[in-house]
Motif scaffolding. Structure first.
Motif, PDB file in Angstrom:
ATOM      1  N   UNK A  57      66.391  53.013   0.642  1.00  0.00           N
ATOM      2  CA  UNK A  57      65.699  53.966   1.677  1.00  0.00           C
ATOM      3  C   UNK A  57      66.076  53.210   2.954  1.00  0.00           C
ATOM      4  N   UNK A  58      67.092  53.418   4.319  1.00  0.00           N
ATOM      5  CA  UNK A  58      67.091  52.594   5.168  1.00  0.00           C
ATOM      6  C   UNK A  58      66.397  51.750   6.112  1.00  0.00           C
ATOM      7  N   UNK A  59      65.223  52.031   5.784  1.00  0.00           N
ATOM      8  CA  UNK A  59      63.774  51.091   5.749  1.00  0.00           C
ATOM      9  C   UNK A  59      63.007  50.261   5.048  1.00  0.00           C
ATOM     10  N   UNK A  60      63.466  50.029   3.961  1.00  0.00           N
ATOM     11  CA  UNK A  60      63.243  49.915   2.511  1.00  0.00           C
ATOM     12  C   UNK A  60      61.846  49.324   1.424  1.00  0.00           C
ATOM     13  N   UNK A  61      62.162  48.718   0.745  1.00  0.00           N
ATOM     14  CA  UNK A  61      60.542  49.006   0.323  1.00  0.00           C
ATOM     15  C   UNK A  61      58.643  48.863   1.119  1.00  0.00           C
ATOM     16  N   UNK A  62      58.429  49.614   0.958  1.00  0.00           N
ATOM     17  CA  UNK A  62      57.236  49.258   1.570  1.00  0.00           C
ATOM     18  C   UNK A  62      57.117  49.834   3.181  1.00  0.00           C
ATOM     19  N   UNK A  63      58.707  50.105   3.157  1.00  0.00           N
ATOM     20  CA  UNK A  63      59.071  50.815   4.762  1.00  0.00           C
ATOM     21  C   UNK A  63      59.095  49.855   5.864  1.00  0.00           C
ATOM     22  N   UNK A  64      59.137  48.881   5.506  1.00  0.00           N
ATOM     23  CA  UNK A  64      58.679  46.979   5.764  1.00  0.00           C
ATOM     24  C   UNK A  64      59.785  47.230   7.174  1.00  0.00           C
ATOM     25  N   UNK A  65      61.338  47.883   7.259  1.00  0.00           N
ATOM     26  CA  UNK A  65      61.931  47.702   8.182  1.00  0.00           C
ATOM     27  C   UNK A  65      62.222  48.820   8.709  1.00  0.00           C
ATOM     28  N   UNK A  66      61.045  49.017   9.643  1.00  0.00           N
ATOM     29  CA  UNK A  66      60.992  50.681  10.575  1.00  0.00           C
ATOM     30  C   UNK A  66      62.428  50.966  11.401  1.00  0.00           C
ATOM     31  N   UNK A  67      62.471  51.814  12.705  1.00  0.00           N
ATOM     32  CA  UNK A  67      63.093  52.212  13.796  1.00  0.00           C
ATOM     33  C   UNK A  67      62.833  50.536  14.773  1.00  0.00           C
ATOM     34  N   UNK A  68      61.471  50.143  15.150  1.00  0.00           N
ATOM     35  CA  UNK A  68      61.393  49.188  15.873  1.00  0.00           C
ATOM     36  C   UNK A  68      62.148  47.691  15.533  1.00  0.00           C
ATOM     37  N   UNK A  69      61.750  47.214  14.194  1.00  0.00           N
ATOM     38  CA  UNK A  69      62.556  46.335  13.986  1.00  0.00           C
ATOM     39  C   UNK A  69      63.681  46.286  13.150  1.00  0.00           C
ATOM     40  N   UNK A  70      64.252  47.234  13.416  1.00  0.00           N
ATOM     41  CA  UNK A  70      65.752  47.137  13.405  1.00  0.00           C
ATOM     42  C   UNK A  70      66.748  47.285  14.695  1.00  0.00           C
ATOM     43  N   UNK A  71      65.881  47.616  16.370  1.00  0.00           N
ATOM     44  CA  UNK A  71      66.062  47.791  17.137  1.00  0.00           C
ATOM     45  C   UNK A  71      66.407  45.992  17.437  1.00  0.00           C
ATOM     46  N   UNK A  72      65.028  45.964  17.397  1.00  0.00           N
ATOM     47  CA  UNK A  72      64.909  44.092  17.383  1.00  0.00           C
ATOM     48  C   UNK A  72      65.722  43.527  16.940  1.00  0.00           C
ATOM     49  N   UNK A  73      65.674  43.485  15.566  1.00  0.00           N
ATOM     50  CA  UNK A  73      66.690  42.315  14.696  1.00  0.00           C
ATOM     51  C   UNK A  73      68.158  42.739  15.607  1.00  0.00           C
ATOM     52  N   UNK A  74      68.439  43.913  16.402  1.00  0.00           N
ATOM     53  CA  UNK A  74      69.962  44.259  16.889  1.00  0.00           C
ATOM     54  C   UNK A  74      70.269  43.022  18.495  1.00  0.00           C
ATOM     55  N   UNK A  75      68.783  42.811  18.944  1.00  0.00           N
ATOM     56  CA  UNK A  75      68.638  41.301  19.402  1.00  0.00           C
ATOM     57  C   UNK A  75      68.694  40.246  19.383  1.00  0.00           C
ATOM     58  N   UNK A  76      68.230  39.873  17.612  1.00  0.00           N
ATOM     59  CA  UNK A  76      68.207  38.919  17.486  1.00  0.00           C
ATOM     60  C   UNK A  76      68.907  38.075  16.579  1.00  0.00           C
ATOM     61  N   UNK A  77      69.825  39.247  16.108  1.00  0.00           N
ATOM     62  CA  UNK A  77      70.914  38.958  15.132  1.00  0.00           C
ATOM     63  C   UNK A  77      71.891  39.091  15.975  1.00  0.00           C
ATOM     64  N   UNK A  78      72.537  40.167  17.331  1.00  0.00           N
ATOM     65  CA  UNK A  78      73.786  40.259  17.298  1.00  0.00           C
ATOM     66  C   UNK A  78      73.766  39.886  18.813  1.00  0.00           C
ATOM     67  N   UNK A  79      73.056  40.990  19.951  1.00  0.00           N
ATOM     68  CA  UNK A  79      72.887  39.982  21.353  1.00  0.00           C
ATOM     69  C   UNK A  79      72.490  39.121  21.559  1.00  0.00           C
ATOM     70  N   UNK A  80      71.539  38.774  21.631  1.00  0.00           N
ATOM     71  CA  UNK A  80      70.816  37.376  21.069  1.00  0.00           C
ATOM     72  C   UNK A  80      71.562  36.287  20.804  1.00  0.00           C
ATOM     73  N   UNK A  81      72.907  36.440  19.857  1.00  0.00           N
ATOM     74  CA  UNK A  81      73.214  35.195  19.659  1.00  0.00           C
ATOM     75  C   UNK A  81      74.594  34.893  21.045  1.00  0.00           C
ATOM     76  N   UNK A  82      74.640  35.091  21.936  1.00  0.00           N
ATOM     77  CA  UNK A  82      75.439  34.833  23.055  1.00  0.00           C
ATOM     78  C   UNK A  82      74.451  33.454  23.546  1.00  0.00           C
TER      79      UNK A  82
END
Length: 480
Positions: free
Chosen positions: A227-252
């Protein structure tokens, strides 16, 4: 038990090769810069396209990617693989957005703190930035030590403590014998080793005859693994989008990313670096996380998820080839820890001690830097003695703290000339304080990572401070 001999041979050869290579290029840089300390700290503008791509991605790819990331994919399934691939555009952002601005600087700087000081001329801003960098890097170095020790212990059968000692001594041998140029060349060599090792490991996993049946059985019993949201639905869309900030945009806003931009040769190198770096980042992100997911299928009973990569290497390879393949993740960890260790020590010496004692000689600066490296190593080693089950959270927490401090002051400093030191300092402090406060409240509502509200607060404070100062200036002008 896997023999350590192939790993020792690899580390020894890479140390000799990169130091000889570095010594030859250092002679060339000596003709361009007579400051011995500055050559040790930054090495001049020497990074071309492929070298820039390899050192940038190799530094960014660390124990979090080779140990913590596969461990998270083991636990949460393909959803974490999808989340991890979010970071692939990081090279385009760093080189394409920030690279031209740093390349256009009239003066060459040795550290990101040195640039911040030249841009804002604020003592408190520089000191807070330096302390944040050093503390954040010590935490991240400790994560690398844990990852390296687990690799050695898991594959060779030695104790975790002995693996930690071996890895720490190896790190010191690498960092104390060369400066920034030697570290970059080591990163490039280890980046190539990482790629080769990853391809071999994935090929070995895919060649397992029972993989298809086990995959079908495992996903039938636990469908959330695919599932795209992982075991236990731990990776919902808010987490996915905020991780884009953390490990992509924020790396600047990561200092060990920025310091590479201070040594870029020319615009052509930036363009080539973006192409090569994106390809390399995609491979180095996707393959180890896929290995972690397939590891869940092959070895479903691991109590500690972070042990999946050592388990795959030790169980699927003969002892000799396991020792050779161990060089790949060791290289990943080494390429990150040597960069962070050097940069944190250089910041203390160049941005702290030299500012207090400007008459300090270049030779003394280099020796003092090496002594600081020893102290930082001891502190990080102390943190690594009792490791957690999953290191990915520590690594990401340190990532976020550094971004909360550096991101907006760096972007504003490059793209918004009118932003004052006071506004940048307010943004830096509000970002750090809010991030630490939110980090203590995890999990947040809707599973949003703390980096998102922290960066939002930091940006708002920057805008409000800048707007208020502009209002006061206009009011003072009208009064006169």
């Amino acid at each position: 038990m896997t023999s350590l001999l192939p790993v020792v041979i690899y580390l020894g050869l890479s140390l000799v090769i990169t130091r000889v290579w570095s010594a030859r290029q250092t002679k060339q840089s000596a003709l361009l810069d007579s400051d011995k300390a500055k050559r040790f700290f930054i090495g001049g503008a020497f990074l071309g396209g492929p070298l820039l791509a390899l050192t940038l991605v190799a530094t960014y790819t660390s124990a979090g990617s080779f140990i913590g990331g596969p461990g998270a994919a083991y636990k949460f399934g393909l959803g974490w693989v999808w989340l991890a691939v979010i970071q692939v555009p990081v090279v385009i952002l760093a080189l394409g957005v920030l690279g031209p601005k740093f390349l256009a600087q009239k003066q060459r700087y040795s550290t990101i703190i040195e640039w911040l000081d030249a841009r804002y001329h604020n003592h408190w801003l520089s000191m807070i930035a330096m302390l944040s960098l050093v503390i954040g890097f010590i935490a991240m170095i400790a994560v690398q030590f844990i990852g390296g020790a687990r690799l050695l212990a898991g594959v060779t059968g030695i104790s975790y403590e002995l693996g930690l000692a071996v890895f720490v001594l190896t790190v010191l041998a690498y960092t104390l014998t060369g400066g920034f140029r030697a570290v970059v060349l080591t990163d490039a060599l280890q980046g190539m080793v990482m790629l080769l090792g990853l391809f071999i490991l994935l090929a070995v996993i895919l060649s397992q005859p029972q993989l298809g049946d086990l995959l079908e059985q495992t996903t039938h019993n636990t469908p959330e693994l695919v599932s795209p949201h992982g075991v236990g639905a731990a990776l919902g869309w808010p987490m996915m989008l905020s991780f884009w900030v953390l490990i992509c945009f924020g790396t600047m806003g990561l200092p060990h990313t920025i310091v590479r931009l201070l040594a870029v040769k020319d615009t052509k190198s930036l363009k080539r670096g973006m192409i090569w770096g994106t390809i390399i980042c995609f491979l180095m992100t996707l393959i180890p996380h896929l290995c972690g997911f397939f590891g869940r299928v092959l070895f479903p009973e691991l109590a500690i998820p972070d042990e999946i990569m050592p388990t795959l290497i030790a169980e699927l390879m003969t002892p000799f080839w396991a020792g050779i393949l161990l060089a790949a993740p060791i290289a990943a960890v080494m390429s990150s820890v040597d960069s962070m260790l050097l940069q944190s020590a250089v910041s203390i010496v160049r941005d702290g001690a030299v500012r207090a004692y400007p008459q300090m000689s270049a030779t003394r600066q280099v020796r003092f830097t090496q002594a600081v490296m020893l102290v930082i190593t001891v502190l990080a080693c102390f943190w690594a003695v009792q490791p957690p089950d999953m290191i990915v959270w520590i690594n990401l927490a340190a990532f976020g703290a550094l971004q909360a401090v550096f991101l907006w002051p760096i972007i504003a400093g490059l793209f918004w000339p009118s932003v004052s030191a006071r506004s940048a300092l307010i943004a830096m402090c509000s970002g750090l304080i809010s991030y630490l406060a939110l980090q203590a409240q995890i999990p947040l509502k809707e599973s949003v990572h703390p980096i998102v509200p922290a960066l939002t607060i930091s940006l708002l404070m920057l805008l409000l401070s800048h707007g208020y100062q502009g209002f006061l200036s206009k009011r003072s002008y009208n009064a006169n």
